[in-house]
Each structure stands twice: as structure tokens, then as C-alpha cells.
Scaffold this motif. Structure first.
Motif, PDB file in Angstrom:
ATOM      1  N   THR A 144       2.811  -7.817  39.805  1.00  0.00           N
ATOM      2  CA  THR A 144       2.095  -8.567  40.761  1.00  0.00           C
ATOM      3  C   THR A 144       1.531  -9.943  39.758  1.00  0.00           C
ATOM      4  O   THR A 144       1.030  -9.687  38.521  1.00  0.00           O
ATOM      5  CB  THR A 144       0.754  -8.090  41.346  1.00  0.00           C
ATOM      6  N   ASP A 145       1.286 -11.030  40.375  1.00  0.00           N
ATOM      7  CA  ASP A 145       0.827 -12.090  39.919  1.00  0.00           C
ATOM      8  C   ASP A 145       0.176 -13.093  40.895  1.00  0.00           C
ATOM      9  O   ASP A 145       0.613 -13.042  41.890  1.00  0.00           O
ATOM     10  CB  ASP A 145       1.749 -12.770  38.929  1.00  0.00           C
ATOM     11  N   TYR A 146      -0.583 -14.082  40.305  1.00  0.00           N
ATOM     12  CA  TYR A 146      -1.276 -15.071  41.291  1.00  0.00           C
ATOM     13  C   TYR A 146       0.035 -15.930  41.638  1.00  0.00           C
ATOM     14  O   TYR A 146       0.566 -16.826  40.734  1.00  0.00           O
ATOM     15  CB  TYR A 146      -2.419 -15.679  40.626  1.00  0.00           C
ATOM     16  N   ASN A 147       0.082 -16.280  42.977  1.00  0.00           N
ATOM     17  CA  ASN A 147       1.043 -17.067  43.504  1.00  0.00           C
ATOM     18  C   ASN A 147       0.301 -18.496  43.601  1.00  0.00           C
ATOM     19  O   ASN A 147      -0.823 -18.692  43.938  1.00  0.00           O
ATOM     20  CB  ASN A 147       1.530 -16.846  45.108  1.00  0.00           C
ATOM     21  N   MET A 148       0.794 -19.593  42.685  1.00  0.00           N
ATOM     22  CA  MET A 148       0.243 -21.080  42.594  1.00  0.00           C
ATOM     23  C   MET A 148       0.174 -21.709  44.174  1.00  0.00           C
ATOM     24  O   MET A 148      -0.572 -22.350  44.171  1.00  0.00           O
ATOM     25  CB  MET A 148       1.118 -21.662  41.629  1.00  0.00           C
ATOM     26  N   LYS A 149       1.107 -21.202  44.975  1.00  0.00           N
ATOM     27  CA  LYS A 149       0.945 -21.759  46.189  1.00  0.00           C
ATOM     28  C   LYS A 149      -0.067 -21.348  47.166  1.00  0.00           C
ATOM     29  O   LYS A 149      -0.871 -22.039  47.545  1.00  0.00           O
ATOM     30  CB  LYS A 149       2.380 -21.745  46.986  1.00  0.00           C
ATOM     31  N   THR A 150      -0.100 -19.915  47.130  1.00  0.00           N
ATOM     32  CA  THR A 150      -1.056 -19.307  48.162  1.00  0.00           C
ATOM     33  C   THR A 150      -2.343 -19.073  47.466  1.00  0.00           C
ATOM     34  O   THR A 150      -3.450 -18.833  47.935  1.00  0.00           O
ATOM     35  CB  THR A 150      -0.651 -17.963  48.516  1.00  0.00           C
ATOM     36  N   LYS A 151      -2.266 -19.130  46.122  1.00  0.00           N
ATOM     37  CA  LYS A 151      -3.594 -18.638  45.302  1.00  0.00           C
ATOM     38  C   LYS A 151      -4.204 -17.219  45.491  1.00  0.00           C
ATOM     39  O   LYS A 151      -5.264 -16.924  45.336  1.00  0.00           O
ATOM     40  CB  LYS A 151      -4.567 -19.827  45.576  1.00  0.00           C
ATOM     41  N   GLN A 152      -3.159 -16.544  45.757  1.00  0.00           N
ATOM     42  CA  GLN A 152      -3.385 -14.968  45.982  1.00  0.00           C
ATOM     43  C   GLN A 152      -2.480 -14.201  45.179  1.00  0.00           C
ATOM     44  O   GLN A 152      -1.460 -14.544  44.751  1.00  0.00           O
ATOM     45  CB  GLN A 152      -3.257 -14.689  47.443  1.00  0.00           C
ATOM     46  N   LEU A 153      -3.114 -12.940  44.620  1.00  0.00           N
ATOM     47  CA  LEU A 153      -2.300 -11.947  43.922  1.00  0.00           C
ATOM     48  C   LEU A 153      -1.169 -11.550  44.909  1.00  0.00           C
ATOM     49  O   LEU A 153      -1.507 -11.098  46.051  1.00  0.00           O
ATOM     50  CB  LEU A 153      -3.245 -10.904  43.555  1.00  0.00           C
ATOM     51  N   GLU A 154       0.231 -11.873  44.360  1.00  0.00           N
ATOM     52  CA  GLU A 154       1.170 -11.308  45.400  1.00  0.00           C
ATOM     53  C   GLU A 154       2.242 -10.354  44.514  1.00  0.00           C
ATOM     54  O   GLU A 154       2.279 -10.644  43.147  1.00  0.00           O
ATOM     55  CB  GLU A 154       1.956 -12.598  45.864  1.00  0.00           C
ATOM     56  N   PRO A 155       3.033  -9.729  45.045  1.00  0.00           N
ATOM     57  CA  PRO A 155       4.253  -8.908  44.475  1.00  0.00           C
ATOM     58  C   PRO A 155       5.278  -9.889  44.020  1.00  0.00           C
ATOM     59  O   PRO A 155       5.665 -10.916  44.438  1.00  0.00           O
ATOM     60  CB  PRO A 155       4.435  -7.713  45.423  1.00  0.00           C
ATOM     61  N   VAL A 156       5.724  -9.400  42.650  1.00  0.00           N
ATOM     62  CA  VAL A 156       6.764 -10.043  42.074  1.00  0.00           C
ATOM     63  C   VAL A 156       8.063  -9.307  42.194  1.00  0.00           C
ATOM     64  O   VAL A 156       7.864  -8.103  41.867  1.00  0.00           O
ATOM     65  CB  VAL A 156       6.525 -10.703  40.777  1.00  0.00           C
ATOM     66  N   GLU A 157       9.359  -9.797  42.336  1.00  0.00           N
ATOM     67  CA  GLU A 157      10.608  -8.923  42.308  1.00  0.00           C
ATOM     68  C   GLU A 157      10.457  -8.375  40.758  1.00  0.00           C
ATOM     69  O   GLU A 157      10.491  -9.191  39.690  1.00  0.00           O
ATOM     70  CB  GLU A 157      11.666  -9.688  42.444  1.00  0.00           C
ATOM     71  N   MET A 158      11.156  -6.877  40.569  1.00  0.00           N
ATOM     72  CA  MET A 158      11.080  -6.250  39.549  1.00  0.00           C
ATOM     73  C   MET A 158      12.566  -6.566  39.099  1.00  0.00           C
ATOM     74  O   MET A 158      13.381  -6.460  39.855  1.00  0.00           O
ATOM     75  CB  MET A 158      10.914  -4.846  39.621  1.00  0.00           C
ATOM     76  N   PRO A 159      12.933  -6.708  37.734  1.00  0.00           N
ATOM     77  CA  PRO A 159      13.891  -6.602  37.102  1.00  0.00           C
ATOM     78  C   PRO A 159      14.674  -5.174  37.421  1.00  0.00           C
ATOM     79  O   PRO A 159      13.976  -4.285  37.479  1.00  0.00           O
ATOM     80  CB  PRO A 159      13.848  -6.891  35.607  1.00  0.00           C
ATOM     81  N   ASP A 160      15.971  -5.160  37.563  1.00  0.00           N
ATOM     82  CA  ASP A 160      16.726  -3.922  37.867  1.00  0.00           C
ATOM     83  C   ASP A 160      16.669  -2.895  37.127  1.00  0.00           C
ATOM     84  O   ASP A 160      16.446  -1.656  37.599  1.00  0.00           O
ATOM     85  CB  ASP A 160      18.319  -4.210  38.398  1.00  0.00           C
ATOM     86  N   VAL A 161      16.435  -3.048  36.011  1.00  0.00           N
ATOM     87  CA  VAL A 161      16.310  -1.862  34.917  1.00  0.00           C
ATOM     88  C   VAL A 161      15.203  -1.098  35.192  1.00  0.00           C
ATOM     89  O   VAL A 161      14.917   0.062  34.957  1.00  0.00           O
ATOM     90  CB  VAL A 161      16.297  -2.402  33.361  1.00  0.00           C
ATOM     91  N   PHE A 162      13.873  -2.038  35.688  1.00  0.00           N
ATOM     92  CA  PHE A 162      12.904  -0.900  35.581  1.00  0.00           C
ATOM     93  C   PHE A 162      12.748  -0.585  37.182  1.00  0.00           C
ATOM     94  O   PHE A 162      11.936   0.535  37.396  1.00  0.00           O
ATOM     95  CB  PHE A 162      11.335  -2.160  35.574  1.00  0.00           C
ATOM     96  N   VAL A 163      13.661  -1.138  38.226  1.00  0.00           N
ATOM     97  CA  VAL A 163      13.777  -0.270  39.371  1.00  0.00           C
ATOM     98  C   VAL A 163      14.429   0.980  39.145  1.00  0.00           C
ATOM     99  O   VAL A 163      13.950   1.860  39.710  1.00  0.00           O
ATOM    100  CB  VAL A 163      14.581  -1.290  40.240  1.00  0.00           C
ATOM    101  N   PHE A 164      15.388   0.948  38.343  1.00  0.00           N
ATOM    102  CA  PHE A 164      16.231   1.967  37.984  1.00  0.00           C
ATOM    103  C   PHE A 164      15.360   3.038  37.329  1.00  0.00           C
ATOM    104  O   PHE A 164      15.354   4.202  37.751  1.00  0.00           O
ATOM    105  CB  PHE A 164      17.440   1.772  37.077  1.00  0.00           C
ATOM    106  N   GLU A 165      14.647   2.748  36.367  1.00  0.00           N
ATOM    107  CA  GLU A 165      13.634   3.770  35.631  1.00  0.00           C
ATOM    108  C   GLU A 165      12.554   4.083  36.751  1.00  0.00           C
ATOM    109  O   GLU A 165      12.197   5.306  36.674  1.00  0.00           O
ATOM    110  CB  GLU A 165      13.040   2.858  34.514  1.00  0.00           C
ATOM    111  N   MET A 166      12.039   3.056  37.356  1.00  0.00           N
ATOM    112  CA  MET A 166      11.206   3.670  38.734  1.00  0.00           C
ATOM    113  C   MET A 166      11.650   4.871  39.557  1.00  0.00           C
ATOM    114  O   MET A 166      11.048   5.850  39.835  1.00  0.00           O
ATOM    115  CB  MET A 166      10.877   2.584  39.484  1.00  0.00           C
ATOM    116  N   PHE A 167      13.186   4.757  39.882  1.00  0.00           N
ATOM    117  CA  PHE A 167      13.990   5.631  40.874  1.00  0.00           C
ATOM    118  C   PHE A 167      13.727   6.917  40.014  1.00  0.00           C
ATOM    119  O   PHE A 167      13.667   7.942  40.559  1.00  0.00           O
ATOM    120  CB  PHE A 167      15.208   5.282  40.841  1.00  0.00           C
ATOM    121  N   CYS A 168      14.155   6.911  38.615  1.00  0.00           N
ATOM    122  CA  CYS A 168      14.261   8.125  37.655  1.00  0.00           C
ATOM    123  C   CYS A 168      12.834   9.025  37.766  1.00  0.00           C
ATOM    124  O   CYS A 168      12.893  10.100  37.887  1.00  0.00           O
ATOM    125  CB  CYS A 168      14.794   7.879  36.284  1.00  0.00           C
ATOM    126  N   ASP A 169      11.958   7.996  37.668  1.00  0.00           N
ATOM    127  CA  ASP A 169      10.588   8.317  37.584  1.00  0.00           C
ATOM    128  C   ASP A 169      10.119   9.153  38.801  1.00  0.00           C
ATOM    129  O   ASP A 169       9.678  10.216  38.682  1.00  0.00           O
ATOM    130  CB  ASP A 169       9.582   7.380  37.166  1.00  0.00           C
TER     131      ASP A 169
END
Length: 184
Positions: free
Chosen positions: A88-113
Motif C-alpha cells: 500500500t502507498d499514498y496515491n499522488m492523485k487521490t492523496k489516499q492510502l491505496e493498494p499497489v499491484e504485487m509482483p508475481d513472485v510475492f503473489v506466488f509466495e503468498m499463495f504458498c503461505d
């Protein structure tokens, strides 16, 4: 009681890390398996893990019930990129904390987890639909980037419908494709 909790928590963490490592090897990302959840051994995470250990669910859930929040979880999610909450990070346009797309390798690790956690907490009752069922039960309460959510749900559904061997084979192919793309 404290000694029993210490041994129980340590055993759970070690079993979980071992299972994630096995899954990460099957997924073609062994380094992620070796590095997985090392922060759980830090005092910030380990001590509450012992104090709130129950054996059938995350100690972080009990810590939240008692204290209103989980200091251990906040520490953990800020150091482990396989958790979508890290992304998550602050979106410069909305000035709000928003989710950011995860790189695939961490999606795969999240699946394993998630699969490993389902196996550890459900023990002999585990079946391949449980990680997806848990994800769908709490999905509406999560703030997760749309593509990341789609990828995770796709893999969990594949696990339910086609099993571990097929799903890990699919992930290995994706890992190889991603490596080829980054080498170009």
C-alpha cells in the motif's frame, strides 16, 4: 503455561516455515521459501506469539481481541512482501492510502503461505478447497489491489479444482516466463 505456549508457538512457526519452503520449492521460488517469515523470530513478533498462542489460529487474532490491535502483525506486514498489506502507498492523485499491484513472485509466495497456513491450522482435516474458502470468507474486508486479488483467487481456485501438482506446475511455468521477460 508459558513454557507450553513457547514450545507450541515455536513448533507452529517452524512447521509453517517448513511447509512454505516445500511449497516454494515446488513453485520454483526456493529463495522466497528460505527467507519466508524470518521476522517471526524477532522479539516484536515472537513474544506476542507466545503470549497469545492458542494453536488453532494466528496469535495475532487473539492479540487484536485483547489489545484492540496487533503490534506483531503491524511489524510482520511491514517486513514481509508476500503480504498484500505490505503493498500500500499514498496515491499522488487521490492523496489516499491505496493498494499497489504485487509482483508475481510475492503473489506466488503468498499463495504458498496461505496453503501452508491452512494445512498447519486444519491439520488432518485439510483439503485443497480450504485456502480458497478462507480467502472468500474474508475477501470483502480486505483492501487488496484488483489484479493481485484476481491472481491469488485464480491460483486458489486452480488448487481447489485441479490440485497441488497442477497448480505448482502452472506457477513454475509462470516463474520461468517472468525470468525470461526480465532477461530480455
Amino acid at each position: 503455561m508459558l513454557c507450553k505456549n513457547f514450545i507450541g508457538h515455536l513448533k507452529t512457526v517452524l512447521q509453517h516455515r517448513h511447509q512454505v519452503f516445500i511449497h516454494c520449492v515446488k513453485a520454483g521460488i526456493p529463495l522466497r521459501g528460505m527467507l519466508h517469515d524470518l521476522s517471526k523470530f524477532s522479539p516484536t513478533e515472537f513474544i506476542p506469539g507466545v503470549l497469545y498462542f492458542q494453536g488453532n489460529r494466528s496469535p495475532n487474532e487473539r492479540e487484536r481481541e485483547v489489545d484492540g490491535y496487533s503490534k506483531a502483525w503491524m511489524h510482520h506486514k511491514g517486513r514481509n512482501r508476500h503480504h498484500f498489506e505490505y503493498w500500500t502507498d499514498y496515491n499522488m492523485k487521490t492523496k489516499q492510502l491505496e493498494p499497489v499491484e504485487m509482483p508475481d513472485v510475492f503473489v506466488f509466495e503468498m499463495f504458498c503461505d496461505r496453503v501452508a497456513a491452512s494445512k498447519i491450522y486444519n491439520k488432518e482435516k485439510y483439503n485443497d478447497s480450504m485456502p480458497l474458502e478462507y480467502y472468500l470468507r474474508v475477501k470483502h474486508r480486505r483492501i487488496i489491489e484488483k489484479k493481485t486479488a484476481w491472481k491469488l483467487e485464480f491460483l486458489l481456485t486452480m488448487l481447489r479444482d485441479k490440485g497441488e501438482d497442477y497448480t505448482f506446475r502452472y506457477i513454475r511455468k509462470q516463474v520461468r516466463k517472468n525470468k525470461q521477460r526480465s532477461a530480455e
